[in-house]
Design a protein around this motif. Structure first.
Motif, PDB file in Angstrom:
ATOM      1  N   PHE A  53       1.102  -1.226   0.080  1.00  0.00           N
ATOM      2  CA  PHE A  53      -0.374  -0.374  -0.110  1.00  0.00           C
ATOM      3  C   PHE A  53       0.824   1.566   0.271  1.00  0.00           C
ATOM      4  CE2 PHE A  53      -2.835  -3.251   1.174  1.00  0.00           C
ATOM      5  CZ  PHE A  53      -4.005  -2.818   0.502  1.00  0.00           C
ATOM      6  N   LEU A  54       2.206   1.625  -0.375  1.00  0.00           N
ATOM      7  CA  LEU A  54       2.342   2.298  -0.420  1.00  0.00           C
ATOM      8  C   LEU A  54       2.950   2.524  -1.484  1.00  0.00           C
ATOM      9  CD1 LEU A  54       5.995   1.773   2.278  1.00  0.00           C
ATOM     10  CD2 LEU A  54       4.516   3.607   2.212  1.00  0.00           C
ATOM     11  N   GLU A  55       2.904   2.045  -2.096  1.00  0.00           N
ATOM     12  CA  GLU A  55       2.746   2.252  -4.095  1.00  0.00           C
ATOM     13  C   GLU A  55       1.224   2.840  -4.712  1.00  0.00           C
ATOM     14  OE1 GLU A  55       5.443   2.767  -5.997  1.00  0.00           O
ATOM     15  OE2 GLU A  55       6.626   1.119  -4.589  1.00  0.00           O
ATOM     16  N   PRO A  56       1.158   3.799  -4.744  1.00  0.00           N
ATOM     17  CA  PRO A  56       0.452   4.551  -5.698  1.00  0.00           C
ATOM     18  C   PRO A  56      -0.482   3.866  -6.752  1.00  0.00           C
ATOM     19  CG  PRO A  56       1.942   5.926  -5.712  1.00  0.00           C
ATOM     20  CD  PRO A  56       2.618   4.909  -5.145  1.00  0.00           C
ATOM     21  N   ALA A  57      -0.869   3.170  -7.179  1.00  0.00           N
ATOM     22  CA  ALA A  57      -1.410   2.907  -7.758  1.00  0.00           C
ATOM     23  C   ALA A  57      -2.479   3.839  -8.729  1.00  0.00           C
ATOM     24  CB  ALA A  57      -2.031   0.973  -7.202  1.00  0.00           C
ATOM     25  N   ALA A  58      -3.179   3.927  -7.384  1.00  0.00           N
ATOM     26  CA  ALA A  58      -4.612   4.457  -8.161  1.00  0.00           C
ATOM     27  C   ALA A  58      -4.235   5.617  -9.294  1.00  0.00           C
ATOM     28  CB  ALA A  58      -5.833   4.901  -7.310  1.00  0.00           C
ATOM     29  N   ALA A  59      -3.445   6.431  -8.390  1.00  0.00           N
ATOM     30  CA  ALA A  59      -3.047   7.649  -9.178  1.00  0.00           C
ATOM     31  C   ALA A  59      -2.232   7.183 -10.749  1.00  0.00           C
ATOM     32  CB  ALA A  59      -2.003   8.438  -8.497  1.00  0.00           C
TER      33      ALA A  59
END
Length: 394
Positions: free
Chosen positions: A257-263
């Motif tokens: 959850f550190l990686e901003p997948a949604a953006a």
């Protein structure tokens, strides 16, 4: 709650505000808890017996069926969820198919009998195809794409059912062919127009499924603790391995959850297939970690036909794969990944080397080491984020 008995099925806006998972989607996900628990338990059993490599093929096949069924529902729902009565009922049909599939997991591992899995898959496809047909009827703008989905899924499903009549020795290559055809259906269908999936909704759905798989790993470790207590009673080693397993799973959750997948998905929708398909290996590695931890906490070296190093690698290899995939899947989506590649490489190398020292530090030391490496990667990444924020504020 639904706002009517029947609502016209049209493509939902890709920039819809406050789009989150619905209660129905969360209920749908719960059926996969059973399926993942079955496949993880079977892999753990085979690993304890020293047949991990033999179980790898059935594991990948069964997990593909689980993952692909979830994928199809999730992306369709992101574009066309009406949450009316017909939609809920067709979703219930798909949920029933998942439960049938889960019931067939033991036979697939033990006897290479995929009949129940194919039947469950067929039930899910009936529900899904009916939803695509409804979308084609009620959403003229996306009709061609919806029809392509309905036809493609149906044709490939005929292949899956026909596969049951083929000789057992054809099982491997026919599975690969049909799996590739299944994966090709969305690529072919969306050439005439992409469905209106919501980037933040999809990222949340994948995150929730990650939590489900991690939850099954916690459950698997708990089962291992129960087995160890029943066989040998309480011991310090048991506590150490169980605690290290919890730290490991918590660190993996944190890293994901550190990686901003949604953006990234919002800005680069054209790379959604790459990111979405690649998660097969993310989810598969997390479920495999759970199986490895179950064997480890039972102190399998005392009872199983496998060495301490072998059990260590049953945890280390999927952990290393997970860490690599976090970079591989997110690097094409964002200008700069949050978890630095150099630190990922160092962590992967250390994780893969630790089982070699099992003779010196014991199985408990291996699991502790893997947990500490992943926790250190979390800490290093948080420090990097703090430094970046400080520089940006200066």
């Amino acid at each position: 709650m639904t706002s009517g008995f029947r609502i016209r099925m049209t493509g939902r806006a890709i920039d819809e505000s406050h789009r989150v998972s619905s209660p129905l989607e969360l209920l749908f996900d719960l059926t996969f808890v059973v399926a993942i628990a079955q496949v993880s338990a079977q892999l753990a059993h085979q690993t304890e017996e020293g047949h991990a490599l033999d179980a790898l093929g059935p594991y990948l096949m069964v997990f593909f069926a689980i993952w692909w069924a979830w994928m199809n529902f999730t992306w369709f729902a992101s574009a066309y969820d009406t949450d009316d009565v017909p939609y809920r009922l067709t979703t219930m049909v798909q949920m029933g198919g998942v439960l049938v599939l889960a019931a067939g997991v033991p036979s697939a591992f033990e006897d290479q009998n995929f009949t129940a899995i194919v039947i469950g898959y067929l039930i899910m496809r009936v529900g899904l195809v009916s939803q695509w047909i409804r979308a084609a009827i009620e959403h003229p703008e996306g009709r061609t794409t919806a029809i392509r989905y309905a036809v493609g899924i149906s044709v490939v499903q005929v292949g899956w059912v026909s596969r049951l009549a083929l000789p057992a020795e054809w099982g491997g290559w026919t599975f690969i062919v049909l799996a590739l055809l299944d994966l090709s259906v969305p690529l072919w269908a969306e050439r005439t127009g992409m469905t209106t999936w919501h980037a933040h909704h999809i990222a949340e759905r994948y995150g929730l499924f990650t939590i489900i798989v991690l939850g099954e790993s916690v459950s698997a470790a708990t089962i291992g603790v129960q087995g160890a207590l029943a066989n040998d009673g309480f011991s310090g080693e048991l506590v150490v391995i169980a605690a290290a397993g919890l730290v490991l799973l918590f660190a993996l959750w944190w890293l994901y959850f550190l990686e901003p997948a949604a953006a990234g998905l919002t800005k680069r929708r054209n790379r959604s297939f790459y990111w979405g398909y690649g998660h097969y290996f993310v989810f598969g590695s997390l479920a495999a970690i759970g199986a490895g931890l179950e064997v480890a906490v039972q102190r399998g070296t005392a009872h199983a036909e496998v060495t301490a190093a072998g059990i260590g690698y049953s945890v280390a290899i999927p952990v290393a794969l997970f860490l690599v995939l976090l970079w591989v899947l997110h690097a094409p989506l964002v200008p700069e990944v949050v978890i630095q590649p150099v630190k990922t490489v160092i962590a992967v190398v250390l994780v893969l080397l630790l089982p070699l020292a099992a003779g010196l530090i014991g199985l408990g030391g291996v699991i502790i080491g893997i947990a500490l490496v992943t926790a250190a990667l979390v800490a290093a990444t948080l420090i990097d984020l703090a430094v970046r924020a400080s520089r940006a504020a200066a």
